[in-house]
Structures are given as C-alpha cells and as structure tokens.
Design an enzyme around this catalytic site. Structure first.
Site, PDB file in Angstrom:
ATOM      1  N   ASP A  24       1.131   3.523   6.550  1.00 25.93           N
ATOM      2  CA  ASP A  24      -0.296   3.521   6.181  1.00 25.93           C
ATOM      3  C   ASP A  24      -1.036   4.649   6.896  1.00 25.93           C
ATOM      4  O   ASP A  24      -0.663   5.036   8.005  1.00 25.93           O
ATOM      5  CB  ASP A  24      -0.903   2.154   6.534  1.00 25.93           C
ATOM      6  CG  ASP A  24      -2.231   1.921   5.823  1.00 25.93           C
ATOM      7  OD1 ASP A  24      -2.529   2.635   4.843  1.00 25.93           O
ATOM      8  OD2 ASP A  24      -2.977   1.036   6.267  1.00 25.93           O
ATOM      9  N   ASN A  72      -1.519  -1.840  -5.089  1.00 27.93           N
ATOM     10  CA  ASN A  72      -1.944  -0.430  -5.108  1.00 27.93           C
ATOM     11  C   ASN A  72      -2.291   0.086  -6.507  1.00 27.93           C
ATOM     12  O   ASN A  72      -2.891   1.150  -6.650  1.00 27.93           O
ATOM     13  CB  ASN A  72      -0.885   0.479  -4.455  1.00 27.93           C
ATOM     14  CG  ASN A  72      -0.847   0.386  -2.938  1.00 27.93           C
ATOM     15  OD1 ASN A  72       0.218   0.478  -2.322  1.00 27.93           O
ATOM     16  ND2 ASN A  72      -1.997   0.203  -2.296  1.00 27.93           N
TER      17      ASN A  72
HETATM   18  C1  IPE Z   1      -0.047  -1.157   2.322  1.00 34.79           C
HETATM   19  O1  IPE Z   1      -1.022  -0.180   2.543  1.00 34.79           O
HETATM   20  C2  IPE Z   1       0.883  -0.737   1.245  1.00 34.79           C
HETATM   21  C3  IPE Z   1       1.672   0.466   1.505  1.00 34.79           C
HETATM   22  C4  IPE Z   1       1.746   1.165   2.602  1.00 34.79           C
HETATM   23  C5  IPE Z   1       2.472   0.868   0.397  1.00 34.79           C
HETATM   24  P1  IPE Z   1      -2.486  -0.318   1.960  1.00 34.79           P
HETATM   25  O2  IPE Z   1      -3.279   0.788   2.545  1.00 34.79           O
HETATM   26  O3  IPE Z   1      -2.446  -0.398   0.487  1.00 34.79           O
HETATM   27  O4  IPE Z   1      -2.946  -1.730   2.540  1.00 34.79           O
HETATM   28  P2  IPE Z   1      -4.370  -2.431   2.562  1.00 34.79           P
HETATM   29  O5  IPE Z   1      -4.842  -2.495   1.154  1.00 34.79           O
HETATM   30  O6  IPE Z   1      -5.264  -1.586   3.407  1.00 34.79           O
HETATM   31  O7  IPE Z   1      -4.123  -3.765   3.167  1.00 34.79           O
HETATM   32  C1  IPE Z   2      -0.507   4.603   2.656  1.00 34.86           C
HETATM   33  O1  IPE Z   2      -1.598   5.390   2.959  1.00 34.86           O
HETATM   34  C2  IPE Z   2       0.202   5.048   1.413  1.00 34.86           C
HETATM   35  C3  IPE Z   2       0.098   4.150   0.261  1.00 34.86           C
HETATM   36  C4  IPE Z   2      -0.494   2.994   0.221  1.00 34.86           C
HETATM   37  C5  IPE Z   2       0.726   4.604  -0.951  1.00 34.86           C
HETATM   38  P1  IPE Z   2      -3.028   5.080   2.361  1.00 34.86           P
HETATM   39  O2  IPE Z   2      -3.157   5.835   1.086  1.00 34.86           O
HETATM   40  O3  IPE Z   2      -3.263   3.631   2.276  1.00 34.86           O
HETATM   41  O4  IPE Z   2      -3.960   5.736   3.459  1.00 34.86           O
HETATM   42  P2  IPE Z   2      -5.336   5.167   4.016  1.00 34.86           P
HETATM   43  O5  IPE Z   2      -5.079   3.774   4.486  1.00 34.86           O
HETATM   44  O6  IPE Z   2      -6.313   5.220   2.874  1.00 34.86           O
HETATM   45  O7  IPE Z   2      -5.689   6.103   5.113  1.00 34.86           O
HETATM   46 MG    MG Z   3      -4.074   2.243   3.536  1.00 33.25          MG
END
Ligand code: IPE
Ligand code: IPE
Ligand code: MG
Length: 250
Positions: A24, A72
C-alpha cells in the site's frame, strides 16, 4: 496440503516460511512527488522485484502479494485500467525471469472479471513455472478474503452435502484458494494503515502482524530484512503460555 500453522509451533528466530504483504502507498508516493497516482504503481513493480529476490535469498518459501482487491474496482476507471495494463506488462516481462530463478508463480482471486488476454497470461505463467521449487510467489488479484471463504464453503458443500448441518473448521481449509501453502507466518502492510482490507481473513488467524509507514515503492530489501528481524524476535504461543513453550523446547 499443509497442517494449520496453529498446530505446529515454529521456533523463535526461524525465517518465516510464508510472508504475505499488502503493498500500500503507491498513490501517496506519487502524490508527494507531484506525479499522477499511476506513476506510483509503476514504481511499485520495482519494489515487487526487489522483495521477490529478497525473499528467495532469505529462504522464504511462500511470498503472497496483494495486488488488487475485490474492492479496488471502486477506483476511477482509468486507474483500474492502468493497473490491468501494468499487470499484463509485468507478466509479459517477468514470468520468464521467475522461471529462470526457479520460482513458482500462482494467482488467487476471482479472474472472471479480467480480460481473456490477462487470464491467458496468468494461466500460461502458472503452467510454465508449476514445477519450480525455490519459492512460490502468489499474487492476489481481484481477491477478497470473504469471497475466498464463501467460495470454499460452496465447493466443500458440493462435495460433502452432509456437512450442511455443521462442519469442523479444518474441513474447510482444503477448499480455500491457498490450500497449497501453509498459513502466513508474517503479514506486512506498508503505507501506514493498520488494517487487513479483506486480505487473507481465514489464514491470518495467528499470523504475526507488522506495519510500516514506508510507502510501497520505498520498501526495499533492507525494509524486508527489518520486518523479518522483527518477526524473528517474537514468541508465537497459539494460546499456550510462555512457560509451556520453554518447557517443550528444553
Ligand atoms: C489494499 O489496499 C489492497 C491492495 C494493496 C491491493 P487499499 O489501498 O485498496 O486499501 P484500503 O481501501 O485503503 O483499505
Ligand atoms: C496500493 O497503493 C496499490 C493498490 C491498491 C493497487 P494505493 O494505490 O492504495 O496507494 P495509496 O494508498 O492511495 O497511497
Ligand atoms: Mg491504499
């Protein structure tokens, strides 16, 4: 099939057999550099490469990476489509390297919403690397822990209608998407959030949790080594007392 990790107690100081990671913080990494979010996803692929090498070198047998959650899809359509393109590109470029390095590649998740070309690349990568034995890399894509459990219950009842009146938790485990792996010993989440976000709900029951504020593109081999060192200092008790564990290892 592996016996549940809640039944075998790994020694303190052992390298985790199975590391599961929520990668993340890509969007924030990009935002801090005034770049579009997708630039963070691109850099995230480099961190994936480093962590695979780090795990293979340290003797981790199973590495599981959460790449795309079932939630997602709620993101803007152009970000979702960029992530799908990036996944395809990474498969095209990396699968041969995984194979050269004797790494088995697997994907868990509901693939029914993915483009046929992406599903084809996944299946081809799984087939090519199926007999590799150094480390198993599992990518969780369109994965959700609740989906996994619901699916497992459905599959179990199809085979054992007699379980409709009740069943033992151990009876369900073979039907989960990751039945080929022991439960994770170490869970890592980068990006500073302290939550599971519907990752491996069933399998994380007794996993050691490690959270870091590092954003995923900044997570490197040293950061992985630090997480593993933290794990190695922990005593896993699975409900027992510390005294019982010490008596058992004397
Ligand atoms: C969790 O990350 C899913 C992945 C890393 C694929 P998110 O960024 O989507 O999680 P939430 O929505 O903040 O909990
Ligand atoms: C994790 O990084 C990757 C995926 C969920 C695909 P994020 O895209 O959630 O990054 P933040 O949390 O917005 O910084
Ligand atoms: Mg995230």
């Amino acid at each position: 099939m592996f016996t549940s990790s809640t039944k075998i107690i790994p020694e303190v100081g052992a390298v985790p057999r199975h590391v599961a990671i929520i990668m993340d913080g890509n969007g924030r990494w990009a935002g801090r550099r005034m770049l579009p979010r997708v630039a963070g996803h691109k850099r995230g692929v480099e961190a994936v490469r480093e962590v695979i090498k780090g795990c293979a070198d340290q003797g981790v047998e199973f590495l599981t990476l959460f790449a795309f959650s079932s939630e997602n899809w709620r993101r803007p359509a152009d970000e979702v489509s960029f992530l799908m393109q990036l996944f395809m590109l990474a498969l095209e470029q990396e699968v041969a390297k995984l194979h050269q390095n004797n790494i088995r590649f697997k994907v868990i998740g509901d693939l029914s919403r993915f483009e046929p070309r992406l599903v084809g690349l996944i299946r081809e990568g799984e087939r090519l690397t199926a007999n590799n034995g150094r480390c198993t890399l599992t990518v969780a894509a369109n994965y959700g822990g609740r989906w996994d459990i619901a699916n497992a219950v459905r599959a179990m009842l199809a085979e054992h209608p007699e379980y409709a009146g009740g069943f033992d938790p151990d009876a369900l485990a073979p039907y989960l998407a990751m039945a080929y792996a022991p439960e994770p010993d170490l869970f890592i989440r980068t990006g500073g959030e302290h939550r599971i976000s519907n990752f491996l709900l069933w399998q994380l029951a007794y996993t050691e949790l490690y959270f870091t504020d590092l954003l995923w593109p900044d997570f490197d081999r040293e950061a992985l080594a630090a997480a593993i060192r933290s794990y190695q200092q922990r005593e896993r008790r699975f409900g027992r007392t510390s005294e019982q564990l010490r008596a058992a290892t004397r």
